[in-house]
Design a protein around this motif. Structure first.
Motif: not given
Length: 419
Positions: A39-44, A83-86, A357-361
């Motif tokens: 699971i990663a932020g900014n996958v692109e 990530p799918q925090f919900d 945290k429900q961080l956006d990427l």
């Protein structure tokens, strides 16, 4: 079954979900099972950071907080998910509902771990049988693995849950401490991070045994009040109770001041806001909390009050951020008339090492670069434990005079409340 329980002591379980985010994704899509998943932020983007990964990915050397490009080098076939925090919160709520089927004494400490006091649950079986039932029930109902530590106190239960992952159950008694814990490197002890480990090693304290036998006065001089506390832990002592209410406690941190004279000078008002934000930020550092809400109070020379508040998409704690948001709220609410009193309050507090945290990427990447300690929740749990030592840079930012700022507060672990 009562003979399997102590007459005076307690029986504490620590339930720790294994590779939680990745496991939830596998439960949601069974085709991911058995495959290296991260699971990663900014996958692109190449600069993306691994939030957590499956055990299959870890076999290739992939680690939490590792740059995505580096992880892909180690494991080219790794599957990357946003990530799918919900989804994770829903699984967390279901997990804690299962834990409460065994006792009311359940204390959530993060989105994927919690303590149970099962001392009075002897009718349900032995401690080991209860742990096995919990583990099986979570897996059968939610398709999620967990590890469980069984011990007479929180510290030992937490240490025990880390010994066997995934799907492990470990019993750790006080009499086992010299043979099981003492030979370990001091950094492997729950509550000791990299910087604290470096400080201890600088004094020749390299193992948990050395810490257990260290001079309390020396430790206090080295680490403050946390030093003797860590020595107690190293000897297996921990008198903290499992507190079901701790996740629901809520108080705010606020400061206000009556101006020496009523003023409508914006520069002077901004300086006052900065001073108040400094006091609030200092207290937040000391209490080790972030805030998810800011409110500002304005009292005019005619004694009329005005308040304006804002919910934050992502928790903040820095003084500069508090100043920025407070100024924004002030300008939205100020009518230009002379001001007699100003106040700033941080609300909806979340403890640093429990914040989910429900961080956006984008903001995940930004925050990860700004403060390595906060790169991921997973790193906090696995490397620093649930009572992490604050960064030296942060501690050094609090002067002696700052330590006296404000009054007591507590925090609201709102990772289960969908706020």
């Amino acid at each position: 079954m009562k003979e399997f329980y102590p007459k005076k002591g307690r029986v504490i379980l620590h339930v720790d979900m294994n590779s939680f985010y990745a496991s939830v994704e596998m439960a949601y899509d069974p085709e991911l099972k058995g495959k290296p998943l991260a699971i990663a932020g900014n996958v692109e983007e190449r600069k993306g950071i691994i939030i957590t990964c499956s055990y299959e990915a870890r076999k290739f050397g992939v680690k939490t907080t590792m740059p995505l490009w580096e992880a892909k080098k180690l494991c080219p076939n790794m599957i990357i998910k946003k990530p799918q925090f919900d989804r994770y919160r829903t699984a967390s709520v279901a997990m804690f509902d299962i834990l409460r089927e065994f006792t009311d004494l359940v204390e959530p400490v993060s989105i994927d771990e919690g303590y149970l006091d099962i001392t009075e649950s002897y009718k349900l079986g032995t401690p080991l049988e209860i742990a096995e039932t919990i583990q099986k029930r979570i897996y059968d109902r939610l398709d999620l693995p967990c590890s469980i530590g069984i011990a007479p106190n929180k510290f030992l239960a937490k240490m025990a849950s880390d010994f066997k992952k995934p799907m492990g159950i470990t019993v750790l008694r006080k009499r086992d401490v010299p043979s099981v814990l003492w030979p370990l490197a001091v950094e492997e002890m729950h509550g000791i991070g990299k910087k604290t480990g470096e400080k201890l090693r600088s004094q020749g304290i390299e193992t948990i045994k050395a810490l257990a036998e260290a001079d309390s006065i020396q430790l206090k001089g080295l680490l403050g009040i946390n030093g003797p506390r860590l020595k107690d832990r190293a000897n297996g002592f921990d008198n903290r109770h499992v507190d079901p209410q701790s996740a629901n406690e809520f108080k705010s941190i606020g400061n206000s001041t009556t101006l020496t004279k009523d003023t409508s000078n914006q520069q002077e008002l901004f300086l006052t806001i900065a001073e108040l934000a400094h006091k609030v930020a200092t207290r937040m550092k000391r209490k080790k909390v972030h805030t998810k809400g800011i409110s500002i109070t304005i009292r005019y020379s005619n004694r009329k009050n005005f308040s304006k508040s804002k919910k934050l998409n992502n928790p903040l704690k820095s003084e500069s951020d508090l100043i920025e948001v407070s100024k924004e709220l002030f300008l939205q609410g100020w009518d230009g008339n002379p001001v007699r009193l100003l106040g700033i309050t941080a609300t909806d507090l979340v403890e640093n090492n429990y914040v989910a945290k429900q961080l956006d990427l984008f903001s995940f990447e930004k925050e990860a670069e700004k403060e390595p300690l906060w790169k991921t929740i997973e790193q906090l749990k696995e490397k620093y434990g649930t009572k992490i030592i604050e960064p030296a840079s942060e501690r050094n930012g609090i002067s002696k005079s700052d330590e006296d700022v404000g009054t007591q507060t507590s925090f609201n672990k709102d990772f289960l409340q969908g706020k």
